[in-house]
Design an enzyme around this catalytic site. Structure first.
Site, short mmCIF file in Angstrom:
data_model
loop_
_atom_site.label_atom_id
_atom_site.label_comp_id
_atom_site.label_asym_id
_atom_site.label_seq_id
_atom_site.Cartn_x
_atom_site.Cartn_y
_atom_site.Cartn_z
N LYS A 1 28.99 14.05 -6.02
CA LYS A 1 29.19 12.63 -6.36
C LYS A 1 28.14 12.15 -7.37
O LYS A 1 28.47 11.56 -8.40
CB LYS A 1 29.11 11.78 -5.10
CG LYS A 1 29.00 10.27 -5.37
CD LYS A 1 28.86 9.47 -4.08
CE LYS A 1 27.50 9.61 -3.43
NZ LYS A 1 26.46 8.77 -4.08
N THR B 1 23.71 5.07 -3.77
CA THR B 1 23.91 5.46 -5.16
C THR B 1 25.41 5.42 -5.43
O THR B 1 26.15 6.28 -4.93
CB THR B 1 23.36 6.87 -5.42
OG1 THR B 1 21.98 6.92 -5.06
CG2 THR B 1 23.51 7.25 -6.89
N LYS C 1 18.53 4.77 -10.83
CA LYS C 1 18.81 5.81 -9.84
C LYS C 1 19.64 6.93 -10.44
O LYS C 1 19.51 8.10 -10.06
CB LYS C 1 19.53 5.20 -8.63
CG LYS C 1 19.78 6.20 -7.50
CD LYS C 1 18.48 6.75 -6.92
CE LYS C 1 18.74 7.87 -5.91
NZ LYS C 1 19.51 7.44 -4.73
#
Length: 322
Positions: free
Chosen positions: A248, A101, A177
């Site tokens: 993140k 990702t 995602k």
């Protein structure tokens, strides 16, 4: 694509929490060569039956498919195009499968730069965790040209129980995602608040978790992270997914939402919870430890709370008598 007998040669770069179980799963059907810059990761991989190369360049020579299982966009850039980047060592017509990702910013650039070398990028971020990776039970969302997807599909299907093609270009997988991670981060944060509240109200957390899992409030993250949240008060839970991964990922979500002109206040609140955890030194802990941001210590059972309330009442009564 390069074949070793009837089996395509697959290089797996990154043998950490997700990369190693994926490599072992693939090794049951393909010729797999692995590499990780961390010596202990290579040692674990070798003990799991994965042949490891001396370097990333050695791993990809002759590989028809190169699977990247790295942490973030900076690592993708370094692995592909850094000082020791593999792009120049890739076999023409090779397929790079990016499973991490990393957000949308650099994907188009990577795809173009690889295309100039005759290499195709398949954008295939995945979800499910290490156990499901080893079982071939992942969700993988894919953005790729149909011809590239056709070549990569046997590898992807070996890893996935659900393989969803969301678009025909690199970047489409990252977009999907990003949506997925919004929900995952929010669900973990909500599970932490719920179980902390159960404890604060004097309920047994284990019983509360068991009850919640059977009703409308149930979610995968509640069932998956909930036991580790409860365990975290009795001793550190096993690190299956680091807390700073969601720092993140929710950062990616926030940036994507702002770029799209969309408010995402619930995701932003969840991001702040994970950021607080990181500043409190929990970044390398399991992401279930975010419950300790909400409630650093368990308060106790209903009996404990009742006893405390009774004691407080006695004190008040004594003071009033005086």
């Amino acid at each position: 694509m390069t074949f070793d007998g009837e089996h395509p040669r697959v290089a797996v770069l990154g043998l950490g929490a997700m990369g190693l179980p994926m490599a072992t799963r693939l090794a049951g059907a393909f010729t797999v060569i692995g590499y990780d810059p961390v010596p202990t990761s290579r040692e674990r991989a070798e003990k799991s039956g994965i042949t490891c190369a001396a370097g990333a360049a050695d791993a990809v020579v002759g590989a028809g498919i190169v699977l990247l299982a790295v942490r973030d966009a900076a690592q993708v850039e370094d692995v592909l195009f850094g000082e020791d980047g593999i792009a120049r060592d890739l076999t023409p017509d090779a397929i790079v499968v990016m499973t991490s990702t990393v957000g949308l910013d650099a994907v188009a650039s990577w795809a173009q730069r690889l295309d100039e070398r005759g290499v195709v990028l398949v954008d295939a971020p995945l979800s499910g965790g290490p156990v499901r990776a080893g079982d071939g039970d992942l969700l993988i969302v894919v953005g790729a040209h149909p011809s590239a997807l056709a070549l990569a599909r046997p590898v992807l299907e070996r890893l996935a129980s659900t393989l969803t093609v969301v678009g025909s270009k690199a970047g489409d997988g990252q977009a999907m995602k990003t949506v997925n991670q919004l929900l995952c981060g929010v669900h973990i944060a909500a599970a932490a608040e719920a179980l902390a509240l159960a404890d604060a109200l004097g309920l047994d957390q284990q019983l509360a978790l068991a009850a919640l899992e059977t009703g409308a409030a149930a979610s995968f993250m509640l069932s998956n992270r909930g036991p580790r949240m409860v365990q975290g008060y009795d001793g550190d839970a096993d690190v299956l997914s680091r807390l700073d991964i969601f720092v993140k990922d929710l950062g990616i979500v926030g940036k994507a939402a702002r770029t799209a002109g969309l408010a995402a206040p619930v995701a932003a609140a969840a991001e702040q919870l994970f950021l607080l955890g990181q500043t409190q030194g929990l970044g390398a802990a399991d992401d279930s430890s975010v419950i300790r941001v909400v409630a650093p210590q368990r308060r106790g059972t209903a009996a404990d709370v009742a006893g405390t309330a009774s004691a407080e009442g006695d004190t008040d009564g004594t003071q009033a008598a005086r």
